[in-house]
Design a protein around this motif. Sequence first.
Motif, PDB file in Angstrom:
ATOM      1  N   LEU A  67     -25.661 -13.049   8.320  1.00  0.00           N
ATOM      2  CA  LEU A  67     -25.043 -14.244   7.747  1.00  0.00           C
ATOM      3  C   LEU A  67     -23.928 -14.737   8.653  1.00  0.00           C
ATOM      4  O   LEU A  67     -22.941 -14.041   8.869  1.00  0.00           O
ATOM      5  N   PRO A  69     -21.281 -18.172   9.873  1.00  0.00           N
ATOM      6  CA  PRO A  69     -20.616 -19.330   9.263  1.00  0.00           C
ATOM      7  C   PRO A  69     -21.588 -20.507   9.149  1.00  0.00           C
ATOM      8  O   PRO A  69     -22.530 -20.620   9.928  1.00  0.00           O
ATOM      9  N   LYS A  70     -21.328 -21.393   8.188  1.00  0.00           N
ATOM     10  CA  LYS A  70     -22.247 -22.503   7.882  1.00  0.00           C
ATOM     11  C   LYS A  70     -22.631 -23.352   9.084  1.00  0.00           C
ATOM     12  O   LYS A  70     -23.698 -23.948   9.103  1.00  0.00           O
ATOM     13  N   VAL A  71     -21.787 -23.441  10.099  1.00  0.00           N
ATOM     14  CA  VAL A  71     -22.091 -24.276  11.262  1.00  0.00           C
ATOM     15  C   VAL A  71     -23.150 -23.659  12.173  1.00  0.00           C
ATOM     16  O   VAL A  71     -23.698 -24.335  13.026  1.00  0.00           O
ATOM     17  N   SER A  74     -28.242 -18.612  10.582  1.00  0.00           N
ATOM     18  CA  SER A  74     -28.271 -17.176  10.334  1.00  0.00           C
ATOM     19  C   SER A  74     -29.621 -16.634  10.786  1.00  0.00           C
ATOM     20  O   SER A  74     -30.623 -17.353  10.781  1.00  0.00           O
ATOM     21  N   PHE A  99     -31.287 -21.117   1.470  1.00  0.00           N
ATOM     22  CA  PHE A  99     -31.123 -21.903   2.696  1.00  0.00           C
ATOM     23  C   PHE A  99     -32.043 -23.112   2.639  1.00  0.00           C
ATOM     24  O   PHE A  99     -33.153 -23.042   2.121  1.00  0.00           O
ATOM     25  N   GLU A 142     -31.082 -22.071   8.221  1.00  0.00           N
ATOM     26  CA  GLU A 142     -30.017 -23.051   8.343  1.00  0.00           C
ATOM     27  C   GLU A 142     -29.750 -23.714   7.004  1.00  0.00           C
ATOM     28  O   GLU A 142     -30.554 -23.633   6.084  1.00  0.00           O
ATOM     29  N   LYS A 143     -28.623 -24.397   6.934  1.00  0.00           N
ATOM     30  CA  LYS A 143     -28.208 -25.156   5.755  1.00  0.00           C
ATOM     31  C   LYS A 143     -28.109 -24.284   4.498  1.00  0.00           C
ATOM     32  O   LYS A 143     -28.836 -24.475   3.536  1.00  0.00           O
ATOM     33  N   PRO A 144     -27.183 -23.307   4.499  1.00  0.00           N
ATOM     34  CA  PRO A 144     -27.013 -22.481   3.304  1.00  0.00           C
ATOM     35  C   PRO A 144     -26.680 -23.352   2.103  1.00  0.00           C
ATOM     36  O   PRO A 144     -25.896 -24.286   2.210  1.00  0.00           O
ATOM     37  N   LYS A 145     -27.307 -23.049   0.963  1.00  0.00           N
ATOM     38  CA  LYS A 145     -27.144 -23.892  -0.222  1.00  0.00           C
ATOM     39  C   LYS A 145     -26.100 -23.359  -1.196  1.00  0.00           C
ATOM     40  O   LYS A 145     -25.807 -24.011  -2.184  1.00  0.00           O
ATOM     41  N   ASP A 147     -22.493 -20.465  -1.748  1.00  0.00           N
ATOM     42  CA  ASP A 147     -21.446 -19.694  -1.094  1.00  0.00           C
ATOM     43  C   ASP A 147     -21.946 -18.259  -0.978  1.00  0.00           C
ATOM     44  O   ASP A 147     -21.702 -17.431  -1.850  1.00  0.00           O
TER      45      ASP A 147
END
Length: 183
Positions: A67, A69-71, A74, A99, A142-145, A147
């Motif tokens: 995992l 960071p969002k940018v 993963s 994701f 990508e793009k975790p939905k 937290d």
Amino acid sequence: MKKLVLAFTILGATTASLYSTLALADHQGGSHGGAHGNHAMHASSERAPSTVKGSDHLRVQDCWIRLLPKVAPSGGFFVLHNEDKSEPVVLKGIQTDAFGMSMLHETTEKNGMSAMAMVPDVTIEPGQSLSFKPGSYHAMLEKPKADLKAGQQITVNFELGTGKKIPVQCTLKSPSARSFSDQ
């Protein structure tokens, strides 16, 4: 005593930052040789998608996701076992509600340079196993939905050439993880 606590706090933050930077570099080209932050920058495999449907007899073991960071995307890693002794299994992709996007990738080396490319699918030969691991085949998420936090488990559906989806519990790991047994 306050100086000692402050030193550990700074050291801990620096170490966490270093691990995040190293993991991000690993996915953005530090060891792969290519950019990763944008879907349009992913190289595509020259290989056409398999037309073989294959077998449904897939077992997935040791599924984990590094995992980041969002940018940053993963990485997803696991071991695939084709339990059919006569037909291949074709993995077309993975999907999870955690994701927004996932892709299969392969890291290769040519003329001393490491490169990463999306692949349309992966075939596991009859009775064989294939490890998705750093520096080899892997999934990018990508793009975790939500937290998401290290230590959580999420359901990942493994989509086969037959159309069958196999749900598997995968563990989210920290950016410093390099294997299933790491935290």
